[in-house]
Write a protein that holds these residues in place. Sequence first.
Motif, PDB file in Angstrom:
ATOM      1  N   GLU A  18      50.058   8.993  36.156  1.00  0.00           N
ATOM      2  CA  GLU A  18      49.511   9.906  35.154  1.00  0.00           C
ATOM      3  C   GLU A  18      48.119   9.453  34.730  1.00  0.00           C
ATOM      4  O   GLU A  18      47.893   8.262  34.499  1.00  0.00           O
ATOM      5  CB  GLU A  18      50.419   9.982  33.922  1.00  0.00           C
ATOM      6  CG  GLU A  18      51.699  10.763  34.150  1.00  0.00           C
ATOM      7  CD  GLU A  18      52.444  11.014  32.848  1.00  0.00           C
ATOM      8  OE1 GLU A  18      51.983  10.508  31.796  1.00  0.00           O
ATOM      9  OE2 GLU A  18      53.471  11.708  32.888  1.00  0.00           O
ATOM     10  N   VAL A  19      47.196  10.385  34.649  1.00  0.00           N
ATOM     11  CA  VAL A  19      45.847  10.124  34.146  1.00  0.00           C
ATOM     12  C   VAL A  19      45.646  11.010  32.921  1.00  0.00           C
ATOM     13  O   VAL A  19      45.669  12.243  33.027  1.00  0.00           O
ATOM     14  CB  VAL A  19      44.773  10.423  35.211  1.00  0.00           C
ATOM     15  CG1 VAL A  19      43.382  10.215  34.628  1.00  0.00           C
ATOM     16  CG2 VAL A  19      44.981   9.541  36.443  1.00  0.00           C
ATOM     17  N   VAL A  20      45.489  10.394  31.764  1.00  0.00           N
ATOM     18  CA  VAL A  20      45.307  11.139  30.514  1.00  0.00           C
ATOM     19  C   VAL A  20      43.814  11.174  30.185  1.00  0.00           C
ATOM     20  O   VAL A  20      43.165  10.130  30.044  1.00  0.00           O
ATOM     21  CB  VAL A  20      46.088  10.483  29.362  1.00  0.00           C
ATOM     22  CG1 VAL A  20      45.838  11.251  28.056  1.00  0.00           C
ATOM     23  CG2 VAL A  20      47.576  10.451  29.683  1.00  0.00           C
TER      24      VAL A  20
ATOM     25  N   LYS B 256      50.278  15.816  24.709  1.00  0.00           N
ATOM     26  CA  LYS B 256      49.355  15.922  25.836  1.00  0.00           C
ATOM     27  C   LYS B 256      49.649  17.211  26.600  1.00  0.00           C
ATOM     28  O   LYS B 256      50.792  17.659  26.677  1.00  0.00           O
ATOM     29  CB  LYS B 256      49.459  14.710  26.763  1.00  0.00           C
ATOM     30  CG  LYS B 256      50.853  14.437  27.302  1.00  0.00           C
ATOM     31  CD  LYS B 256      50.891  13.145  28.105  1.00  0.00           C
ATOM     32  CE  LYS B 256      52.310  12.893  28.631  1.00  0.00           C
ATOM     33  NZ  LYS B 256      52.388  11.624  29.397  1.00  0.00           N
ATOM     34  N   LYS B 257      48.622  17.822  27.105  1.00  0.00           N
ATOM     35  CA  LYS B 257      48.733  19.106  27.796  1.00  0.00           C
ATOM     36  C   LYS B 257      48.488  18.913  29.291  1.00  0.00           C
ATOM     37  O   LYS B 257      47.518  18.277  29.696  1.00  0.00           O
ATOM     38  CB  LYS B 257      47.702  20.092  27.224  1.00  0.00           C
ATOM     39  CG  LYS B 257      47.755  21.471  27.882  1.00  0.00           C
ATOM     40  CD  LYS B 257      46.783  22.433  27.229  1.00  0.00           C
ATOM     41  CE  LYS B 257      45.350  21.995  27.480  1.00  0.00           C
ATOM     42  NZ  LYS B 257      44.378  23.004  27.000  1.00  0.00           N
ATOM     43  N   PHE B 258      49.406  19.470  30.130  1.00  0.00           N
ATOM     44  CA  PHE B 258      49.263  19.353  31.581  1.00  0.00           C
ATOM     45  C   PHE B 258      48.111  20.231  32.067  1.00  0.00           C
ATOM     46  O   PHE B 258      48.013  21.407  31.703  1.00  0.00           O
ATOM     47  CB  PHE B 258      50.554  19.770  32.288  1.00  0.00           C
ATOM     48  CG  PHE B 258      50.443  19.783  33.798  1.00  0.00           C
ATOM     49  CD1 PHE B 258      50.484  18.607  34.526  1.00  0.00           C
ATOM     50  CD2 PHE B 258      50.280  20.982  34.484  1.00  0.00           C
ATOM     51  CE1 PHE B 258      50.381  18.620  35.901  1.00  0.00           C
ATOM     52  CE2 PHE B 258      50.165  21.002  35.862  1.00  0.00           C
ATOM     53  CZ  PHE B 258      50.218  19.813  36.572  1.00  0.00           C
ATOM     54  N   LEU B 259      47.236  19.675  32.915  1.00  0.00           N
ATOM     55  CA  LEU B 259      46.095  20.411  33.449  1.00  0.00           C
ATOM     56  C   LEU B 259      46.320  20.799  34.912  1.00  0.00           C
ATOM     57  O   LEU B 259      46.340  21.979  35.256  1.00  0.00           O
ATOM     58  CB  LEU B 259      44.827  19.568  33.310  1.00  0.00           C
ATOM     59  CG  LEU B 259      44.434  19.174  31.884  1.00  0.00           C
ATOM     60  CD1 LEU B 259      43.196  18.292  31.895  1.00  0.00           C
ATOM     61  CD2 LEU B 259      44.188  20.431  31.039  1.00  0.00           C
ATOM     62  N   TYR B 260      46.479  19.830  35.790  1.00  0.00           N
ATOM     63  CA  TYR B 260      46.690  20.086  37.223  1.00  0.00           C
ATOM     64  C   TYR B 260      47.164  18.794  37.879  1.00  0.00           C
ATOM     65  O   TYR B 260      47.198  17.728  37.247  1.00  0.00           O
ATOM     66  CB  TYR B 260      45.398  20.586  37.883  1.00  0.00           C
ATOM     67  CG  TYR B 260      44.249  19.600  37.820  1.00  0.00           C
ATOM     68  CD1 TYR B 260      44.074  18.635  38.808  1.00  0.00           C
ATOM     69  CD2 TYR B 260      43.327  19.645  36.773  1.00  0.00           C
ATOM     70  CE1 TYR B 260      43.026  17.725  38.740  1.00  0.00           C
ATOM     71  CE2 TYR B 260      42.274  18.752  36.699  1.00  0.00           C
ATOM     72  CZ  TYR B 260      42.134  17.793  37.699  1.00  0.00           C
ATOM     73  OH  TYR B 260      41.103  16.895  37.638  1.00  0.00           O
ATOM     74  N   GLU B 261      47.534  18.887  39.140  1.00  0.00           N
ATOM     75  CA  GLU B 261      47.901  17.701  39.908  1.00  0.00           C
ATOM     76  C   GLU B 261      47.263  17.793  41.285  1.00  0.00           C
ATOM     77  O   GLU B 261      46.953  18.883  41.784  1.00  0.00           O
ATOM     78  CB  GLU B 261      49.413  17.559  40.022  1.00  0.00           C
ATOM     79  CG  GLU B 261      50.104  18.679  40.771  1.00  0.00           C
ATOM     80  CD  GLU B 261      51.605  18.506  40.821  1.00  0.00           C
ATOM     81  OE1 GLU B 261      52.269  19.375  41.405  1.00  0.00           O
ATOM     82  OE2 GLU B 261      52.113  17.502  40.295  1.00  0.00           O
ATOM     83  N   GLU B 262      47.060  16.650  41.921  1.00  0.00           N
ATOM     84  CA  GLU B 262      46.461  16.611  43.257  1.00  0.00           C
ATOM     85  C   GLU B 262      46.997  15.400  44.008  1.00  0.00           C
ATOM     86  O   GLU B 262      47.506  14.443  43.409  1.00  0.00           O
ATOM     87  CB  GLU B 262      44.933  16.523  43.154  1.00  0.00           C
ATOM     88  CG  GLU B 262      44.428  15.287  42.425  1.00  0.00           C
ATOM     89  CD  GLU B 262      42.924  15.296  42.199  1.00  0.00           C
ATOM     90  OE1 GLU B 262      42.313  16.356  42.412  1.00  0.00           O
ATOM     91  OE2 GLU B 262      42.392  14.250  41.810  1.00  0.00           O
TER      92      GLU B 262
END
Length: 556
Positions: free
Chosen positions: A132-134, A156-162
């Motif tokens: 996880e990167v916050v 914390k709000k989820f943005l995207y994943e890669e």
Amino acid sequence: MAPKGTTDKEYIRNLEAVVLTQKDLISSQEKQLVNQEKQLSNQEKLISALEQKLERMNELLLNAQRARFGQSSEKRDYVMPNQLGIFNEAETEQDHKAPKPTGETLTVKEHQRKRKPKRTAEELTAGLPAKEVVLDLLEDERSCSACGHPLKQIGKKFLYEELEIIPQQVRVVKYYSATYACENCEKESGYAHIYSIKAPPRLIKHSLASPSTVANVMTRKYVDGLPLYRQEKIWAREGVALSRATMSNWVIQTAQTWLKPLYRRLKKRLLDSRVIYADETVVQVLKEDGKPASSESRMWVYGSGERSGRPIRFFEYQPDRSRKHAAAFLKGFTGCLVTDGYAGYNQVTGAVRCGCWAHMRRKWREAMPKGATTATSKAAIGYEYCNKLFALEKKFSELSDSVRKTARQVKAEPLLEAYWLWLKTLDPVPGSKLAEAAAYAQNQKPYLSAFLEYGEVDISNNFAENAIRPFAVGRKNWLFSDTTKGAQSSAIVYTLVETAKANGLDPYTYLLQLLTELPYLGRNPSQDDLDLFLPWQPALQAICASSASSEPAGDL
């Protein structure tokens, strides 16, 4: 009455001479007519031969075009859609309960295909480690712009994943042995006893080879199809000057020293099987005693089927295709041997020879002209008989051996009886593909019929063909083996990685386990010790279970 000045005798002699002349003329004309008839007959034979040759050339051209551009599948849908005729498909295939096409099916030319569901990101990344990167506010930004009060984190709000790729890391591991001395002995006697741990066994003495590096080289080569010269470039990009000669030595020495005993143990377990499937393919070895570099050698493959519960894929290198090799390998085997039509397998004694219906169907397919139907092509009729047999086998696939044997004798045997009776009605043109197919069927009849008595036997040799395919794919990359030792070592590694894959193991992890643990057993391990490293052992299944399958390759 004779003319004036001519006696009756002279007149008669003249008439006789004229008659003889006319007879000679008639005889000459008859001979010319016979010669013309012979010439005409020869021309008709020549025309017939040329027509047969033209038909044969057209067949070869069609097969070449089909092999290069056509569909490779031999499934029933390849030809004759909606054919009725001698098999009464309308009556036998009718099913009022069959599901009707829906919006979930995608109509494509000449067939329907189910639309594949799109895989989600969760499915694609299942099983992968996650980080996880916050993204956080800076210190001077953590105050309210309206009132200046310090901010409080509420979530914390989820943005995207890669996906992130971490390149392979290479490092040198230096091993030291801690040494201990007895100070008391040194005080009393002036001599200290020294103690240290014994060094673990090495894969190769005086070498940088480790289980992980050799397993990596083997996996890249035999599973991923990367020849050693390509691996050399990859290692160079990673900062390691590792030559292909060094990697070749690593593979050969570790295969011959540590993996060969397990390889032999797998052969023993294979020969205990009830059914063995066999095939062979070409391999070129440059430095082989008594043979030019351009000559062909053979890689033989033997395998047990899915019903064995413990699948084995065994590769054996031999310098040629001599029938003695199969006989020697299978000495003592008393089960069923499933093969193609190669007569060399007839030298195997003690085994029940079973034929391959996939090869039989392929013969009929090769004899079929473009656009063939059962109404226009005899080869298409033979092809459809084979399709009917495979359709029955699909229905029997989940049955036990004994029940499948009974089902075959009830359902498949009448179909085969009709097939052999139909075969007798054929009168193909000599030298044609149809003649080849008919001759193949007649010659293979006892072997093609053998499966009726053995429920454990499958009707095709696809197990062996599928097992040897990774080798054939790899051969396109590395083209040849340099030495016989290299070819033999390739057979050993192919055997282990393909057997591992057949048992659901990850090839790299399995090789790593073998190269780490087998040296502790020494050069002559017992059979009981080797059995612990067979790929179906529960401990190895837990350690080396694979989440995906891969397509292999080879060289040396």
